[in-house]
Design a protein around this motif. Structure first.
Motif, PDB file in Angstrom:
ATOM      1  N   GLY A  22       0.813  -1.233   0.000  1.00 15.83           N
ATOM      2  CA  GLY A  22       0.000   0.000   0.000  1.00 15.83           C
ATOM      3  C   GLY A  22       0.835   1.267   0.000  1.00 15.83           C
ATOM      4  N   TYR A  23       2.037   1.215  -0.520  1.00 25.12           N
ATOM      5  CA  TYR A  23       2.908   2.403  -0.514  1.00 25.12           C
ATOM      6  C   TYR A  23       2.364   3.475  -1.460  1.00 25.12           C
ATOM      7  N   PRO A  24       2.721   4.732  -1.216  1.00 26.00           N
ATOM      8  CA  PRO A  24       2.186   5.791  -2.072  1.00 26.00           C
ATOM      9  C   PRO A  24       2.605   5.589  -3.520  1.00 26.00           C
ATOM     10  N   ALA A  26       1.532   3.228  -5.525  1.00 23.67           N
ATOM     11  CA  ALA A  26       1.434   1.843  -6.022  1.00 23.67           C
ATOM     12  C   ALA A  26       0.261   1.734  -6.988  1.00 23.67           C
ATOM     13  N   ARG A  27       0.563   1.262  -8.140  1.00 25.79           N
ATOM     14  CA  ARG A  27      -0.493   1.017  -9.119  1.00 25.79           C
ATOM     15  C   ARG A  27      -0.019  -0.070 -10.075  1.00 25.79           C
ATOM     16  N   CYS A  28      -0.958  -0.628 -10.815  1.00 30.24           N
ATOM     17  CA  CYS A  28      -0.597  -1.716 -11.714  1.00 30.24           C
ATOM     18  C   CYS A  28      -0.131  -1.137 -13.034  1.00 30.24           C
ATOM     19  N   ASP A  29       0.877  -1.751 -13.621  1.00 31.73           N
ATOM     20  CA  ASP A  29       1.278  -1.251 -14.929  1.00 31.73           C
ATOM     21  C   ASP A  29       0.812  -2.170 -16.053  1.00 31.73           C
ATOM     22  N   VAL A  30      -0.194  -2.982 -15.745  1.00 29.63           N
ATOM     23  CA  VAL A  30      -0.975  -3.658 -16.783  1.00 29.63           C
ATOM     24  C   VAL A  30      -2.311  -2.926 -16.824  1.00 29.63           C
ATOM     25  N   GLY A 156      16.542   1.592  -3.222  1.00 30.85           N
ATOM     26  CA  GLY A 156      16.024   0.713  -4.278  1.00 30.85           C
ATOM     27  C   GLY A 156      15.274   1.492  -5.335  1.00 30.85           C
ATOM     28  N   THR A 157      15.558   1.173  -6.582  1.00 31.32           N
ATOM     29  CA  THR A 157      14.933   1.880  -7.713  1.00 31.32           C
ATOM     30  C   THR A 157      14.364   0.891  -8.719  1.00 31.32           C
ATOM     31  N   GLY A 158      13.732  -0.188  -8.214  1.00 30.83           N
ATOM     32  CA  GLY A 158      12.910  -1.048  -9.067  1.00 30.83           C
ATOM     33  C   GLY A 158      11.545  -0.382  -9.218  1.00 30.83           C
ATOM     34  N   SER A 159      10.554  -1.163  -9.624  1.00 31.65           N
ATOM     35  CA  SER A 159       9.219  -0.582  -9.852  1.00 31.65           C
ATOM     36  C   SER A 159       8.680   0.099  -8.595  1.00 31.65           C
ATOM     37  N   SER A 160       8.879  -0.516  -7.425  1.00 31.84           N
ATOM     38  CA  SER A 160       8.317   0.055  -6.192  1.00 31.84           C
ATOM     39  C   SER A 160       8.948   1.409  -5.895  1.00 31.84           C
ATOM     40  N   GLY A 161      10.281   1.459  -5.889  1.00 31.93           N
ATOM     41  CA  GLY A 161      10.964   2.724  -5.610  1.00 31.93           C
ATOM     42  C   GLY A 161      10.597   3.794  -6.629  1.00 31.93           C
ATOM     43  N   GLN A 179      20.301   4.831  -5.098  1.00 28.47           N
ATOM     44  CA  GLN A 179      20.220   4.006  -6.311  1.00 28.47           C
ATOM     45  C   GLN A 179      21.486   3.172  -6.514  1.00 28.47           C
ATOM     46  N   ARG A 180      21.288   1.869  -6.707  1.00 27.51           N
ATOM     47  CA  ARG A 180      22.437   1.027  -7.032  1.00 27.51           C
ATOM     48  C   ARG A 180      22.504   0.776  -8.533  1.00 27.51           C
ATOM     49  N   THR A 181      21.333   0.415  -9.130  1.00 27.28           N
ATOM     50  CA  THR A 181      21.296   0.154 -10.575  1.00 27.28           C
ATOM     51  C   THR A 181      20.212   1.009 -11.215  1.00 27.28           C
ATOM     52  N   PRO A 182      20.565   1.912 -12.123  1.00 24.87           N
ATOM     53  CA  PRO A 182      19.523   2.683 -12.813  1.00 24.87           C
ATOM     54  C   PRO A 182      18.641   1.755 -13.630  1.00 24.87           C
ATOM     55  N   ALA A 298      15.732  -6.822 -20.086  1.00 22.47           N
ATOM     56  CA  ALA A 298      16.333  -8.049 -19.562  1.00 22.47           C
ATOM     57  C   ALA A 298      16.151  -8.117 -18.043  1.00 22.47           C
ATOM     58  N   ARG A 299      16.121  -6.953 -17.394  1.00 19.78           N
ATOM     59  CA  ARG A 299      15.626  -6.837 -16.026  1.00 19.78           C
ATOM     60  C   ARG A 299      14.249  -6.214 -16.163  1.00 19.78           C
ATOM     61  N   ARG A 300      13.394  -6.400 -15.203  1.00 22.29           N
ATOM     62  CA  ARG A 300      12.017  -5.936 -15.353  1.00 22.29           C
ATOM     63  C   ARG A 300      11.992  -4.398 -15.386  1.00 22.29           C
ATOM     64  N   SER A 463      19.440 -10.563 -12.676  1.00 15.08           N
ATOM     65  CA  SER A 463      18.099 -10.080 -12.367  1.00 15.08           C
ATOM     66  C   SER A 463      17.396 -11.111 -11.502  1.00 15.08           C
ATOM     67  N   TYR A 464      16.216 -10.753 -11.018  1.00 18.47           N
ATOM     68  CA  TYR A 464      15.479 -11.770 -10.249  1.00 18.47           C
ATOM     69  C   TYR A 464      14.878 -12.824 -11.161  1.00 18.47           C
ATOM     70  N   TYR A 465      14.921 -12.616 -12.473  1.00 16.04           N
ATOM     71  CA  TYR A 465      14.491 -13.683 -13.377  1.00 16.04           C
ATOM     72  C   TYR A 465      15.454 -14.873 -13.300  1.00 16.04           C
TER      73      TYR A 465
HETATM   74  O1  N01 Z   1      11.916  -4.745  -6.336  1.00 14.59           O
HETATM   75  P1  N01 Z   1      13.117  -4.929  -7.377  1.00 14.59           P
HETATM   76  P2  N01 Z   1      10.565  -3.888  -6.498  1.00 14.59           P
HETATM   77  N1  N01 Z   1      21.534  -1.663  -1.498  1.00 14.59           N
HETATM   78  O2  N01 Z   1      13.749  -6.240  -7.016  1.00 14.59           O
HETATM   79  C1  N01 Z   1      17.793  -2.393  -4.847  1.00 14.59           C
HETATM   80  C2  N01 Z   1       6.556  -6.007  -9.174  1.00 14.59           C
HETATM   81  N2  N01 Z   1       5.958  -4.705  -8.988  1.00 14.59           N
HETATM   82  O3  N01 Z   1       9.804  -4.054  -5.225  1.00 14.59           O
HETATM   83  O4  N01 Z   1      19.091  -3.673  -8.987  1.00 14.59           O
HETATM   84  C3  N01 Z   1      21.030  -0.855  -2.430  1.00 14.59           C
HETATM   85  O5  N01 Z   1      12.708  -4.724  -8.738  1.00 14.59           O
HETATM   86  C4  N01 Z   1      17.996  -3.098  -6.162  1.00 14.59           C
HETATM   87  O6  N01 Z   1      19.224  -2.721  -6.724  1.00 14.59           O
HETATM   88  P3  N01 Z   1      19.956  -3.729  -7.773  1.00 14.59           P
HETATM   89  C5  N01 Z   1       7.348  -5.999 -10.470  1.00 14.59           C
HETATM   90  O7  N01 Z   1       7.313  -7.264 -11.051  1.00 14.59           O
HETATM   91  C6  N01 Z   1       4.944  -4.419  -9.808  1.00 14.59           C
HETATM   92  O8  N01 Z   1      10.841  -2.531  -6.959  1.00 14.59           O
HETATM   93  O9  N01 Z   1      19.929  -5.092  -7.128  1.00 14.59           O
HETATM   94  N3  N01 Z   1      20.032  -1.179  -3.248  1.00 14.59           N
HETATM   95  C7  N01 Z   1      16.777  -2.602  -6.921  1.00 14.59           C
HETATM   96  O10 N01 Z   1      16.977  -1.305  -7.422  1.00 14.59           O
HETATM   97  C8  N01 Z   1       8.698  -5.658  -9.965  1.00 14.59           C
HETATM   98  O11 N01 Z   1       9.705  -5.981 -10.865  1.00 14.59           O
HETATM   99  C9  N01 Z   1       4.332  -3.221  -9.729  1.00 14.59           C
HETATM  100  O12 N01 Z   1      21.300  -3.174  -7.949  1.00 14.59           O
HETATM  101  C10 N01 Z   1      19.511  -2.399  -3.104  1.00 14.59           C
HETATM  102  C11 N01 Z   1      15.705  -2.537  -5.828  1.00 14.59           C
HETATM  103  O13 N01 Z   1      16.388  -2.501  -4.578  1.00 14.59           O
HETATM  104  C12 N01 Z   1       8.723  -6.457  -8.681  1.00 14.59           C
HETATM  105  O14 N01 Z   1       7.438  -6.275  -8.130  1.00 14.59           O
HETATM  106  C13 N01 Z   1       4.762  -2.278  -8.817  1.00 14.59           C
HETATM  107  C14 N01 Z   1      19.975  -3.303  -2.141  1.00 14.59           C
HETATM  108  C15 N01 Z   1      14.791  -3.737  -5.818  1.00 14.59           C
HETATM  109  O15 N01 Z   1      14.081  -3.747  -7.013  1.00 14.59           O
HETATM  110  C16 N01 Z   1       9.737  -6.046  -7.665  1.00 14.59           C
HETATM  111  O16 N01 Z   1       9.819  -4.624  -7.636  1.00 14.59           O
HETATM  112  C17 N01 Z   1       5.808  -2.598  -7.975  1.00 14.59           C
HETATM  113  C18 N01 Z   1      21.049  -2.894  -1.329  1.00 14.59           C
HETATM  114  N4  N01 Z   1      21.575  -3.717  -0.420  1.00 14.59           N
HETATM  115  C19 N01 Z   1       6.409  -3.816  -8.063  1.00 14.59           C
HETATM  116  N5  N01 Z   1      19.247  -4.439  -2.243  1.00 14.59           N
HETATM  117  C20 N01 Z   1       3.229  -3.001 -10.659  1.00 14.59           C
HETATM  118  O17 N01 Z   1       3.093  -1.981 -11.229  1.00 14.59           O
HETATM  119  C21 N01 Z   1      18.357  -4.242  -3.239  1.00 14.59           C
HETATM  120  N6  N01 Z   1      18.526  -3.010  -3.749  1.00 14.59           N
HETATM  121  C22 N01 Z   1       2.293  -4.103 -10.949  1.00 14.59           C
END
Ligand code: N01
Length: 515
Positions: A22-24, A26-30, A156-161, A179-182, A298-300, A463-465
């Motif tokens: 429920g983080y601010p 959060a929405r689906c990207d489908v 963290g700068t995946g989808s959630s961040g 940010q570790r990986t753009p 190649a990464r999500r 990647s997590y894949y």
């Molecule tokens: O997690 P992630 P998420 N120090 O694993 C970083 C789904 N989702 O929660 O890439 C510093 O993608 C890590 O860095 P790196 C969707 O499938 C869907 O964001 O490992 N940084 C990375 O940047 C998504 O892919 C929606 O170098 C650290 C981040 O944390 C999946 O959930 C919305 C670290 C993790 O990114 C996961 O997304 C949100 C450290 N020690 C999520 N450890 C929809 O829209 C990790 N990181 C449906």
């Protein structure tokens, strides 16, 4: 089907990831119309989505609506986490034990535990000294969290961040993104759903579903049949611009070979990098935010709403922790190799132990005392992503070896559940008590999953894949990259060939006398 069903739910309510995340922002990207159940035309007609990409609260309302409408709550036991499941070979029954000691016997055990439900957080030196608040994006508190007047850090700068950054930037006094990986991201073409659009979709919903079921990722987008390398630079620019402005994830199919060929991918990655460059004013920040060194997709990738633009704000700072890693937490913040950041709150958007994290948490023990953790010690092994040899009558939903996180999971879930329902009906009709994958079929399926992955660019980066997100996790490619349409065909072929790759037994194997 007249079966007695019990759902064990670890949480206090329904919703799964949509209950917890429920983080601010959060929405689906489908798109909403595609990220919804197709099993009930009445449900399709009565639900009104308000936005093209629904927010987490709206999706949660939808899930609650489905649960109430189909009276599902009475079959769910909340606050109940499965501790173990042991297969009784003589009776062909699973003995299931919950954390609170409650036990049940079941003919079939369906693991619907999610692929991104076990959160993962680093533990930094001195974290216990920090006097501020630490929250994980995937375990977001139910009560409102205020950022007003606060100095907030996001790790963290995946989808959630990326989703939470622009919202928190607007509310917090100061925001630092570690940010570790753009990450690559496509601008979201979100928009309110008009009455006309709603009527149009609902008038031909079946056709839309057919399109989703027959598309590679269940999103309804068909790949452009042309290669990115055959188009002229001007043509490519037009195609990418149109995809950027409307397609979200569909951008990856702007040419069929973007996820297959490095040179084709370079053209897409370069386009996205130029988009990012145009969005970020500060040249140093822009450079740090630019993804390089891994192919787009190649990464999500993410679909964002103003992520890059947030860094133009005076109260937002980017800390590159690849360049200057986090050293320790202190009482008042955290220190990187570059400097100390004063913080009141730190959000771990650090992701999940994907695919296998939640499947391997409980102790699942099959035939001959074989534990799933032991069987999967070198990585997950399945037949068609649905079942595992030595684990009769165990069914895995949207797990490793199936399209899973490479697809619209609503499509994949229904695809597998329909197949399972057909299997159970067949077993009822034929008097079968056990189904079990064969070891030979599993070997072939794992080889096929790997072969399909090798045809793509997915293996070219961590990647997590491929298990790189958790230290020590087996490095194998987890999802099936052959697409939902191809996957459905394989499921159907399996049935047409008499459940090829499975043994169906009227007498449980455990009751047969050994010679
Ligand atoms: O997690 P992630 P998420 N120090 O694993 C970083 C789904 N989702 O929660 O890439 C510093 O993608 C890590 O860095 P790196 C969707 O499938 C869907 O964001 O490992 N940084 C990375 O940047 C998504 O892919 C929606 O170098 C650290 C981040 O944390 C999946 O959930 C919305 C670290 C993790 O990114 C996961 O997304 C949100 C450290 N020690 C999520 N450890 C929809 O829209 C990790 N990181 C449906």
């Amino acid at each position: 089907m007249g079966k007695e069903v019990l759902v064990l739910e670890a949480s206090a309510d329904v919703g799964g990831v949509w209950h917890h995340n429920g983080y601010p922002g959060a929405r689906c990207d489908v798109e909403s119309y595609d990220y919804s159940y197709s099993f009930s035309p009445e449900l399709e007609q009565e639900w009104r989505w308000s936005e093209r990409y629904a927010t987490q609260p709206e999706i949660l309302r939808y899930i609650h609506h489905v649960v109430e409408r189909f009276d599902l709550r009475r079959d769910i036991r909340f606050n109940t986490r499965m501790r173990s499941a042991r297969y009784d070979e003589e009776q062909a029954l699973w003995l299931i034990t919950a954390e609170d000691g409650a036990q049940w016997q079941a003919r079939y055990l369906l693991m619907c535990v999610g692929q991104l439900s076990t959160t993962k957080a680093p533990s930094f030196a001195g974290q216990e000294k920090f006097t501020g608040r630490i929250i994980h994006s995937g375990l977001w508190p139910k009560e409102p969290v205020s950022f007003a007047g606060k100095r907030v850090g996001i790790i963290g700068t995946g989808s959630s961040g990326m989703q939470m950054t622009p919202i928190i930037a607007q509310q917090a006094e100061h925001l630092t993104v570690f940010q570790r990986t753009p990450n690559y991201s496509i601008a979201s073409a979100n928009a309110p759903v008009s009455d006309e659009e709603d009527q149009r979709v609902k008038a031909s919903y079946r056709a839309r579903r057919e399109q989703a079921w027959n598309s590679p990722s269940g999103l309804g987008f068909m790949p452009n049949k042309q290669s990115a390398l055959q188009a002229t630079p001007q043509e490519r620019e037009q195609v990418y611009e149109a995809a950027w402005n409307r397609l979200g994830f569909g951008f990856a199919l702007a040419y069929y070979d973007i996820l297959l060929d490095q040179a084709a991918n370079d053209t897409a990655a370069d386009f996205i990098r130029r988009k990012i460059a145009a969005l970020v004013k500060d040249p140093v920040v822009r450079d740090k935010l630019t993804p390089r060194g891994h192919p787009f997709g190649a990464r999500r990738p993410s679909v964002d709403s103003g992520y890059f633009q947030a860094f133009n704000r005076a109260n937002v700072e980017l800390a590159d922790v690849r360049e200057a890693p986090i050293v320790e937490f202190t009482a008042t913040g955290l220190r990187t190799q570059a400097k100390h950041h004063e913080l009141d709150m730190v959000i771990f958007a650090t992701g999940f132990d994907a695919f296998t994290g939640s499947l391997l948490k409980p102790e699942i023990v099959g035939r001959g005392g074989m534990a799933l953790r032991e069987k999967w010690a070198q990585g997950p092994v399945t037949q068609l992503g649905v079942a595992v040899a030595d684990f009769p009558n165990l069914f895995i939903v949207v797990g490793p070896g199936s399209p899973s996180l490479l697809s619209n999971v609503l499509v994949s879930t229904e695809e597998q559940i329909d197949w399972l329902a057909q299997l159970l009906r067949h077993m009822d009709d034929s008097g079968a008590l056990e189904f079990e994958a064969t070891h030979a079929a599993e070997r072939d399926w794992v080889a096929h999953v790997n072969q399909r992955a090798r045809e793509t660019l997915y293996l070219s980066t961590d990647s997590y894949y491929n298990g790189a997100e958790v230290a020590g996790k087996p490095r194998v490619f987890m999802p099936y990259s052959g697409g939902v349409r191809g996957y459905r065909r394989l499921l159907q072929n399996c049935v047409a060939r008499g459940y090829e790759g499975f043994e169906l037994r009227n007498q449980p194997l455990g009751t047969r006398s050994t010679p």
